[in-house]
Design an enzyme around this catalytic site. Sequence first.
Site, PDB file in Angstrom:
ATOM      1  N   CYS A  34       0.628   7.547  -9.550  1.00  0.00           N
ATOM      2  CA  CYS A  34       0.250   6.284 -10.198  1.00  0.00           C
ATOM      3  C   CYS A  34      -1.045   6.447 -11.000  1.00  0.00           C
ATOM      4  CB  CYS A  34       0.090   5.193  -9.138  1.00  0.00           C
ATOM      5  SG  CYS A  34      -0.277   3.589  -9.864  1.00  0.00           S
ATOM      6  N   CYS A  88      -6.990   2.409  -7.930  1.00  0.00           N
ATOM      7  CA  CYS A  88      -7.263   1.610  -6.720  1.00  0.00           C
ATOM      8  C   CYS A  88      -7.866   2.526  -5.650  1.00  0.00           C
ATOM      9  CB  CYS A  88      -5.978   0.977  -6.208  1.00  0.00           C
ATOM     10  SG  CYS A  88      -5.033   0.158  -7.515  1.00  0.00           S
ATOM     11  N   CYS A 148      -6.029   3.747  -2.293  1.00  0.00           N
ATOM     12  CA  CYS A 148      -4.595   4.079  -2.302  1.00  0.00           C
ATOM     13  C   CYS A 148      -4.320   5.579  -2.325  1.00  0.00           C
ATOM     14  CB  CYS A 148      -3.925   3.401  -3.493  1.00  0.00           C
ATOM     15  SG  CYS A 148      -2.130   3.593  -3.473  1.00  0.00           S
ATOM     16  N   CYS A 155      11.589  -4.944   1.716  1.00  0.00           N
ATOM     17  CA  CYS A 155      10.620  -4.897   0.630  1.00  0.00           C
ATOM     18  C   CYS A 155      10.583  -3.491   0.031  1.00  0.00           C
ATOM     19  CB  CYS A 155       9.253  -5.286   1.191  1.00  0.00           C
ATOM     20  SG  CYS A 155       7.958  -5.187  -0.031  1.00  0.00           S
ATOM     21  N   CYS A 159      12.398  -8.337  -1.477  1.00  0.00           N
ATOM     22  CA  CYS A 159      11.043  -8.397  -2.013  1.00  0.00           C
ATOM     23  C   CYS A 159      10.811  -7.077  -2.742  1.00  0.00           C
ATOM     24  CB  CYS A 159      10.051  -8.547  -0.852  1.00  0.00           C
ATOM     25  SG  CYS A 159       8.329  -8.564  -1.384  1.00  0.00           S
ATOM     26  N   CYS A 210       4.470 -13.371  -2.848  1.00  0.00           N
ATOM     27  CA  CYS A 210       3.891 -12.713  -1.678  1.00  0.00           C
ATOM     28  C   CYS A 210       2.578 -12.110  -2.165  1.00  0.00           C
ATOM     29  CB  CYS A 210       4.837 -11.629  -1.181  1.00  0.00           C
ATOM     30  SG  CYS A 210       4.142 -10.595   0.121  1.00  0.00           S
ATOM     31  N   ARG A 231       1.522 -12.300   7.304  1.00  0.00           N
ATOM     32  CA  ARG A 231       2.056 -11.028   7.825  1.00  0.00           C
ATOM     33  C   ARG A 231       0.951 -10.064   8.221  1.00  0.00           C
ATOM     34  NH1 ARG A 231       4.831  -9.909   3.815  1.00  0.00           N
ATOM     35  NH2 ARG A 231       6.464 -11.244   4.638  1.00  0.00           N
TER      36      ARG A 231
HETATM   37  N1  SAM Z   1       1.730  -0.412  -7.364  1.00  0.00           N
HETATM   38  C1  SAM Z   1       1.976  -1.744  -6.991  1.00  0.00           C
HETATM   39  C2  SAM Z   1       0.726  -2.575  -6.893  1.00  0.00           C
HETATM   40  O1  SAM Z   1      -0.339  -2.011  -6.703  1.00  0.00           O
HETATM   41  O2  SAM Z   1       0.837  -3.794  -6.988  1.00  0.00           O
HETATM   42  C3  SAM Z   1       2.760  -1.876  -5.703  1.00  0.00           C
HETATM   43  C4  SAM Z   1       2.490  -0.954  -4.532  1.00  0.00           C
HETATM   44  S1  SAM Z   1       0.881  -1.082  -3.781  1.00  0.00           S
HETATM   45  C5  SAM Z   1       0.846   0.341  -2.760  1.00  0.00           C
HETATM   46  C6  SAM Z   1       1.023  -2.484  -2.710  1.00  0.00           C
HETATM   47  C7  SAM Z   1      -0.176  -2.893  -1.891  1.00  0.00           C
HETATM   48  O3  SAM Z   1      -0.345  -2.030  -0.770  1.00  0.00           O
HETATM   49  C8  SAM Z   1      -1.542  -2.858  -2.548  1.00  0.00           C
HETATM   50  O4  SAM Z   1      -1.779  -3.961  -3.351  1.00  0.00           O
HETATM   51  C9  SAM Z   1      -2.471  -2.856  -1.342  1.00  0.00           C
HETATM   52  O5  SAM Z   1      -2.819  -4.179  -0.988  1.00  0.00           O
HETATM   53  C10 SAM Z   1      -1.626  -2.231  -0.244  1.00  0.00           C
HETATM   54  N2  SAM Z   1      -2.182  -0.933   0.166  1.00  0.00           N
HETATM   55  C11 SAM Z   1      -2.159   0.212  -0.543  1.00  0.00           C
HETATM   56  N3  SAM Z   1      -2.754   1.214   0.134  1.00  0.00           N
HETATM   57  C12 SAM Z   1      -3.179   0.692   1.309  1.00  0.00           C
HETATM   58  C13 SAM Z   1      -3.862   1.227   2.439  1.00  0.00           C
HETATM   59  N4  SAM Z   1      -4.228   2.486   2.478  1.00  0.00           N
HETATM   60  N5  SAM Z   1      -4.127   0.406   3.480  1.00  0.00           N
HETATM   61  C14 SAM Z   1      -3.743  -0.891   3.412  1.00  0.00           C
HETATM   62  N6  SAM Z   1      -3.096  -1.450   2.389  1.00  0.00           N
HETATM   63  C15 SAM Z   1      -2.814  -0.679   1.332  1.00  0.00           C
HETATM   64  C1  DTB Z   2       1.355  -5.168   1.477  1.00  0.00           C
HETATM   65  O1  DTB Z   2       0.500  -6.069   1.392  1.00  0.00           O
HETATM   66  N1  DTB Z   2       1.285  -4.156   2.316  1.00  0.00           N
HETATM   67  C2  DTB Z   2       2.386  -3.246   2.110  1.00  0.00           C
HETATM   68  C3  DTB Z   2       3.267  -4.004   1.091  1.00  0.00           C
HETATM   69  N2  DTB Z   2       2.444  -5.115   0.730  1.00  0.00           N
HETATM   70  C4  DTB Z   2       3.805  -3.311  -0.086  1.00  0.00           C
HETATM   71  C5  DTB Z   2       1.924  -1.905   1.715  1.00  0.00           C
HETATM   72  C6  DTB Z   2       1.044  -1.265   2.769  1.00  0.00           C
HETATM   73  C7  DTB Z   2       0.741   0.109   2.321  1.00  0.00           C
HETATM   74  C8  DTB Z   2      -0.086   0.863   3.331  1.00  0.00           C
HETATM   75  C9  DTB Z   2      -0.479   2.189   2.836  1.00  0.00           C
HETATM   76  C10 DTB Z   2       0.617   3.183   2.679  1.00  0.00           C
HETATM   77  O2  DTB Z   2       1.540   3.254   3.531  1.00  0.00           O
HETATM   78  O3  DTB Z   2       0.559   3.943   1.715  1.00  0.00           O
HETATM   79 FE1  SF4 Z   3      -0.937   2.440  -7.989  1.00  0.00          FE
HETATM   80 FE2  SF4 Z   3      -1.616   2.400  -5.422  1.00  0.00          FE
HETATM   81 FE3  SF4 Z   3      -2.926   0.896  -7.163  1.00  0.00          FE
HETATM   82 FE4  SF4 Z   3      -0.362   0.259  -6.540  1.00  0.00          FE
HETATM   83  S1  SF4 Z   3      -2.125   0.210  -5.171  1.00  0.00           S
HETATM   84  S2  SF4 Z   3      -1.317   0.317  -8.582  1.00  0.00           S
HETATM   85  S3  SF4 Z   3       0.428   2.347  -6.237  1.00  0.00           S
HETATM   86  S4  SF4 Z   3      -2.883   3.153  -7.138  1.00  0.00           S
END
Ligand code: SAM
Ligand code: DTB
Ligand code: SF4
Length: 324
Positions: free
Chosen positions: A56, A60, A63, A100, A131, A191, A264
Amino acid sequence: MQAGQPCRSWEKDEAKAIYDLPWPELMFRAQTVHRQHFDPAEIEQASLLSIKTGGCPEDCGYCSQSTRYDTGVTATKLMQVERVLAEAERARAGGATRFCMGAAWRSPKDRDIDKVCAMIEGVRALGMETCVTLGMLSSAQVERLAGAGLDYYNHNVDTSPEFYSEIITTRTMDDRLETLAHVREGGIKVCSGGIVGMGETIADRIGMLVLLAGLDPPPESVPLNMWNEIQGTPVMDKGEPVDPIAFVRLVALARILMPRSVVRLSAGRHAMSDETQALCFLAGANSIFTGDTLLTTGNPQRRQDAALLAKLGMRAGAIQASSR
Ligand code: SAM
Ligand code: DTB
Ligand code: SF4
């Protein structure tokens, strides 16, 4: 569920005063509100699948899937529809009622939307709620997802408006809110929630909930994630473990500010004790992710969750808000 959740704007001071209530008072208020709208013994089980992992371009800071950090995650292409449907069937057999699907995109390409629509149609045909979380969407893309029958779109605000740029610089909170507005206008349920444990203050956490509760109407579904540690990300240096009591207070505040929303317990449950989760349920959390992986990180095993619910005399169910 959910029709016509009233929007009542909350001041940050007002929300902080609720957050700081003496513990028994806070729990009593959260419980009272929860019971007005939901069966308090019922927990929704949602299941998550990463349909396109890693690679990606966004930055963020929390992530594992950003190309900017060395996190050890291998990027994949978009999964085949048949494989997604096989996973959905497995999740349904494990008791999940909502499926989801998450993709590590800044925003999807139009050709990706065709495949995702086929996934949505297939999962719906299995009788599950759908979702997806795909990044930023245009109104035209929302229209196509709505046409495929998508129930919910996940798009988190992630943190407070003030703290946002400390964590993400490749988009703004306003970009996030714009996609949420497109989703709402397109008739898809929203959501949206965020993450705690990234170095934000308690005021940031409260500000995030005030922002969500002020959306008109508030999200039908509010995921609260405790940050799952990812080695190699910038948040690794600023994040800190979240005090469980502070987390439960936040859950209670979410319940009070957004009475009819499903709240959730999302990421971070594998680091939570049974006691903390039980307190979260008392405070009004009524949904969990089931299955041993989230997107790239771990989650408690199904049998552990089943044992916890059994111990608490609670049950999994398709959550229905009541008008009680
Ligand atoms: N790329 C899309 C976006 O960012 O909207 C969808 C996937 S993204 C991984 C979905 C959500 O997962 C993020 O907005 C964040 O709130 C959550 N998330 C990502 N990494 C995480 C982590 N290490 N611990 C907790 N939540 C996480
Ligand atoms: C949300 O709020 N939490 C989920 C879902 N929406 C997509 C994602 C959690 C991701 C946790 C980190 C990972 O597994 O990479
Ligand atoms: Fe990309 Fe992770 Fe950010 Fe979603 S949360 S936009 S997957 S870097």
